[in-house]
Design a protein around this motif. Structure first.
Motif, PDB file in Angstrom:
ATOM      1  N   GLN A 139      39.671   0.301 -39.998  1.00 39.48           N
ATOM      2  CA  GLN A 139      38.016  -0.473 -38.951  1.00 39.48           C
ATOM      3  C   GLN A 139      37.334  -0.591 -39.392  1.00 39.48           C
ATOM      4  O   GLN A 139      36.081   0.312 -39.642  1.00 39.48           O
ATOM      5  N   PRO A 140      36.897  -1.874 -39.936  1.00 40.90           N
ATOM      6  CA  PRO A 140      35.283  -1.751 -40.673  1.00 40.90           C
ATOM      7  C   PRO A 140      34.206  -1.803 -40.008  1.00 40.90           C
ATOM      8  O   PRO A 140      33.556  -1.539 -39.981  1.00 40.90           O
ATOM      9  N   ARG A 141      34.261  -1.936 -38.598  1.00 39.68           N
ATOM     10  CA  ARG A 141      33.291  -1.446 -37.548  1.00 39.68           C
ATOM     11  C   ARG A 141      32.901  -0.092 -37.786  1.00 39.68           C
ATOM     12  O   ARG A 141      31.566   0.228 -36.482  1.00 39.68           O
ATOM     13  N   ARG A 142      33.430   0.970 -37.967  1.00 43.60           N
ATOM     14  CA  ARG A 142      33.489   1.975 -37.543  1.00 43.60           C
ATOM     15  C   ARG A 142      33.184   2.513 -39.189  1.00 43.60           C
ATOM     16  O   ARG A 142      33.514   2.370 -40.352  1.00 43.60           O
ATOM     17  N   ASP A 143      31.965   3.492 -39.030  1.00 45.37           N
ATOM     18  CA  ASP A 143      31.767   4.140 -40.857  1.00 45.37           C
ATOM     19  C   ASP A 143      32.734   4.710 -41.405  1.00 45.37           C
ATOM     20  O   ASP A 143      33.906   5.461 -40.729  1.00 45.37           O
ATOM     21  N   PRO A 144      32.477   5.343 -42.244  1.00 45.80           N
ATOM     22  CA  PRO A 144      32.405   6.224 -43.367  1.00 45.80           C
ATOM     23  C   PRO A 144      33.331   8.129 -42.445  1.00 45.80           C
ATOM     24  O   PRO A 144      34.681   8.423 -42.885  1.00 45.80           O
ATOM     25  N   ALA A 145      32.423   8.226 -41.491  1.00 43.91           N
ATOM     26  CA  ALA A 145      33.021   9.793 -40.677  1.00 43.91           C
ATOM     27  C   ALA A 145      34.295   9.040 -40.017  1.00 43.91           C
ATOM     28  O   ALA A 145      34.945  10.201 -39.858  1.00 43.91           O
ATOM     29  N   HIS A 146      34.359   8.099 -39.224  1.00 43.22           N
ATOM     30  CA  HIS A 146      35.295   7.521 -38.575  1.00 43.22           C
ATOM     31  C   HIS A 146      36.781   7.285 -39.216  1.00 43.22           C
ATOM     32  O   HIS A 146      37.582   8.511 -39.263  1.00 43.22           O
ATOM     33  N   HIS A 147      36.776   7.228 -41.042  1.00 42.34           N
ATOM     34  CA  HIS A 147      38.429   7.147 -41.230  1.00 42.34           C
ATOM     35  C   HIS A 147      37.753   9.091 -42.361  1.00 42.34           C
ATOM     36  O   HIS A 147      39.098   8.526 -42.594  1.00 42.34           O
ATOM     37  N   LEU A 148      36.803   9.347 -42.830  1.00 33.07           N
ATOM     38  CA  LEU A 148      37.650  10.860 -42.787  1.00 33.07           C
ATOM     39  C   LEU A 148      38.102  11.028 -41.856  1.00 33.07           C
ATOM     40  O   LEU A 148      39.057  12.536 -42.163  1.00 33.07           O
ATOM     41  N   ALA A 149      37.468  11.349 -40.523  1.00 26.43           N
ATOM     42  CA  ALA A 149      38.403  11.770 -38.939  1.00 26.43           C
ATOM     43  C   ALA A 149      40.031  11.678 -39.500  1.00 26.43           C
ATOM     44  O   ALA A 149      40.879  12.234 -38.760  1.00 26.43           O
ATOM     45  N   THR A 229      29.690  -5.312 -47.913  1.00 25.68           N
ATOM     46  CA  THR A 229      30.670  -4.811 -46.454  1.00 25.68           C
ATOM     47  C   THR A 229      31.432  -3.851 -46.867  1.00 25.68           C
ATOM     48  O   THR A 229      31.570  -3.730 -48.540  1.00 25.68           O
ATOM     49  N   ASP A 230      32.359  -2.926 -46.305  1.00 25.50           N
ATOM     50  CA  ASP A 230      32.120  -2.116 -47.389  1.00 25.50           C
ATOM     51  C   ASP A 230      33.473  -1.441 -46.660  1.00 25.50           C
ATOM     52  O   ASP A 230      34.085  -0.539 -47.042  1.00 25.50           O
ATOM     53  N   GLU A 231      34.407  -2.095 -46.701  1.00 29.42           N
ATOM     54  CA  GLU A 231      35.747  -2.557 -45.655  1.00 29.42           C
ATOM     55  C   GLU A 231      36.846  -2.034 -47.393  1.00 29.42           C
ATOM     56  O   GLU A 231      38.042  -0.957 -47.208  1.00 29.42           O
ATOM     57  N   HIS A 232      36.691  -2.574 -48.546  1.00 30.59           N
ATOM     58  CA  HIS A 232      37.208  -1.966 -49.838  1.00 30.59           C
ATOM     59  C   HIS A 232      36.732  -0.355 -50.173  1.00 30.59           C
ATOM     60  O   HIS A 232      37.331   0.354 -51.045  1.00 30.59           O
ATOM     61  N   LEU A 233      35.376   0.023 -49.361  1.00 28.69           N
ATOM     62  CA  LEU A 233      35.751   1.834 -50.233  1.00 28.69           C
ATOM     63  C   LEU A 233      36.508   2.658 -48.450  1.00 28.69           C
ATOM     64  O   LEU A 233      35.868   3.994 -49.177  1.00 28.69           O
ATOM     65  N   LEU A 234      36.727   2.236 -47.536  1.00 30.63           N
ATOM     66  CA  LEU A 234      36.683   3.034 -46.594  1.00 30.63           C
ATOM     67  C   LEU A 234      38.141   3.654 -46.445  1.00 30.63           C
ATOM     68  O   LEU A 234      38.258   5.169 -46.393  1.00 30.63           O
ATOM     69  N   PRO A 235      39.102   3.282 -47.625  1.00 32.52           N
ATOM     70  CA  PRO A 235      40.287   4.384 -47.524  1.00 32.52           C
ATOM     71  C   PRO A 235      40.176   4.909 -48.556  1.00 32.52           C
ATOM     72  O   PRO A 235      41.085   6.295 -47.930  1.00 32.52           O
ATOM     73  N   LEU A 236      39.166   5.073 -49.090  1.00 30.52           N
ATOM     74  CA  LEU A 236      38.474   6.373 -49.869  1.00 30.52           C
ATOM     75  C   LEU A 236      38.652   7.416 -49.175  1.00 30.52           C
ATOM     76  O   LEU A 236      39.052   8.746 -48.916  1.00 30.52           O
ATOM     77  N   PHE A 237      37.537   7.374 -47.863  1.00 30.96           N
ATOM     78  CA  PHE A 237      37.542   8.532 -46.866  1.00 30.96           C
ATOM     79  C   PHE A 237      38.809   8.910 -46.509  1.00 30.96           C
ATOM     80  O   PHE A 237      39.053   9.970 -45.858  1.00 30.96           O
ATOM     81  N   VAL A 238      39.903   7.822 -45.892  1.00 39.16           N
ATOM     82  CA  VAL A 238      40.385   8.173 -45.427  1.00 39.16           C
ATOM     83  C   VAL A 238      41.751   9.226 -46.183  1.00 39.16           C
ATOM     84  O   VAL A 238      42.080  10.447 -45.791  1.00 39.16           O
ATOM     85  N   ALA A 239      41.956   8.568 -47.558  1.00 38.40           N
ATOM     86  CA  ALA A 239      42.873   9.400 -48.761  1.00 38.40           C
ATOM     87  C   ALA A 239      41.957  10.771 -48.780  1.00 38.40           C
ATOM     88  O   ALA A 239      42.279  12.267 -48.916  1.00 38.40           O
ATOM     89  N   LEU A 240      40.549  11.360 -48.373  1.00 33.99           N
ATOM     90  CA  LEU A 240      39.792  12.015 -49.026  1.00 33.99           C
ATOM     91  C   LEU A 240      39.834  13.143 -47.854  1.00 33.99           C
ATOM     92  O   LEU A 240      40.386  14.366 -47.839  1.00 33.99           O
ATOM     93  N   GLY A 241      39.917  12.571 -46.919  1.00 32.92           N
ATOM     94  CA  GLY A 241      40.280  13.881 -45.112  1.00 32.92           C
ATOM     95  C   GLY A 241      41.810  13.980 -45.082  1.00 32.92           C
ATOM     96  O   GLY A 241      42.468  15.225 -45.248  1.00 32.92           O
ATOM     97  N   ALA A 242      42.616  12.782 -46.315  1.00 36.24           N
ATOM     98  CA  ALA A 242      44.055  13.505 -45.980  1.00 36.24           C
ATOM     99  C   ALA A 242      44.516  14.435 -46.877  1.00 36.24           C
ATOM    100  O   ALA A 242      45.463  14.987 -46.737  1.00 36.24           O
TER     101      ALA A 242
END
Length: 268
Positions: A139-149, A229-242
């Motif tokens: 979700q490019p409109r959402r921040d890293p914290a959202h993707h960590l969650a 824009t940070d869409e290419h780093l957002l998957p890092l935060f998903v992996a970090l949380g998972a």
């Protein structure tokens, strides 16, 4: 019956689509990732690609995903490549349930094929295409914290033999790749503003400094230049949380001078 081996989560930098055609350190790493990153073989993969954007989390339920050639101007042979890995509707539903239970409004979608953020790295990592793959959007409109969650909501999948693979790019400023004289050479010198950012991320991951990572755009050196824009780093935060938030850099390289191609393994 043996117990299912818990899976780590992985972040990979997928590079340009034609990385799959040309020798590079990252292509070699992905081709040997199971050994290089100490990855057990997953029962299934949840792929979180920077090239699958949506307003809210979207999970692909197709049993036989098609292909998406979401790029232009590259070698013709790329447009005939296929990655015939099956989908897994039951796993897609499980992902949707986990996200919904965690309070994320999630949609299930059909007819969304594998984009190059999914099929390029997976074709190198698992060329037999015999591991089911379910795609989850960013979700490019959402921040890293959202993707960590989002990642934390998916953490139970690790014990079920499912590996979450976030696919993006540790740095991603395409304006710097394509300069006034054309595309930079693959082995172009690495400027300090790229190396300093990549090293900062590695340092904060190693220190498990989640607070700093979530605030990377304010705290990391040259953050906005590396990620306009940070869409290419957002998957890092998903992996970090998972993966349980304990991370190690398992690959470090650069393409075209300004694309850091790092990969990270996360596990509890």
């Amino acid at each position: 019956m043996s117990a299912t081996q818990a899976m780590p989560a992985l972040f990979v930098s997928h590079g340009a689509p034609n990385m799959i055609l040309h020798d590079s350190a990252t292509r070699r790493f992905l081709g040997d990732a199971a050994r290089a990153a100490a990855l057990p073989r997953p029962k299934a993969i949840v792929s979180v690609s920077a090239h699958f954007p949506s307003i809210r989390p979207a999970v692909v339920v197709d049993a036989k995903p098609a292909m998406i050639y979401d790029f232009g101007g590259f070698e013709r042979e790329l447009y005939s490549m296929v990655y015939p890995a099956p989908g897994e509707p039951a796993l897609a539903a499980r992902v949707g349930d986990l996200l919904t239970a965690a309070g994320h409004e999630t949609i299930l979608v059909e007819g969304r094929g594998f984009d190059h953020g999914t099929w390029v790295p997976l074709k190198l990592m698992y060329p037999e295409a015999d591991i089911p793959v379910v795609q989850l959007s960013v979700q490019p409109r959402r921040d890293p914290a959202h993707h960590l969650a989002i990642g934390r909501a998916l953490a139970p999948l690790a014990a079920e033999g499912v590996m979450v693979v976030g696919s993006g790019s540790l740095t991603h400023n395409l304006h710097e790749v394509f300069g006034p004289t054309g595309m930079a050479p693959q082995n172009a010198p690495v400027p300090a503003w790229v190396a300093e950012f990549a090293d900062w991320i590695a340092e904060k991951v190693a220190a498990n400094d989640i607070e700093a990572l979530l605030d990377y755009r304010a705290r990391a050196p040259h953050a906005v230049r590396n990620h306009p824009t940070d869409e290419h780093l957002l998957p890092l935060f998903v992996a970090l949380g998972a993966g349980g938030e304990a991370g190690v850099r398992v690959h470090h390289a650069y393409d075209f001078g300004v694309l850091a191609m790092d990969a990270y393994r996360f596990s509890a």
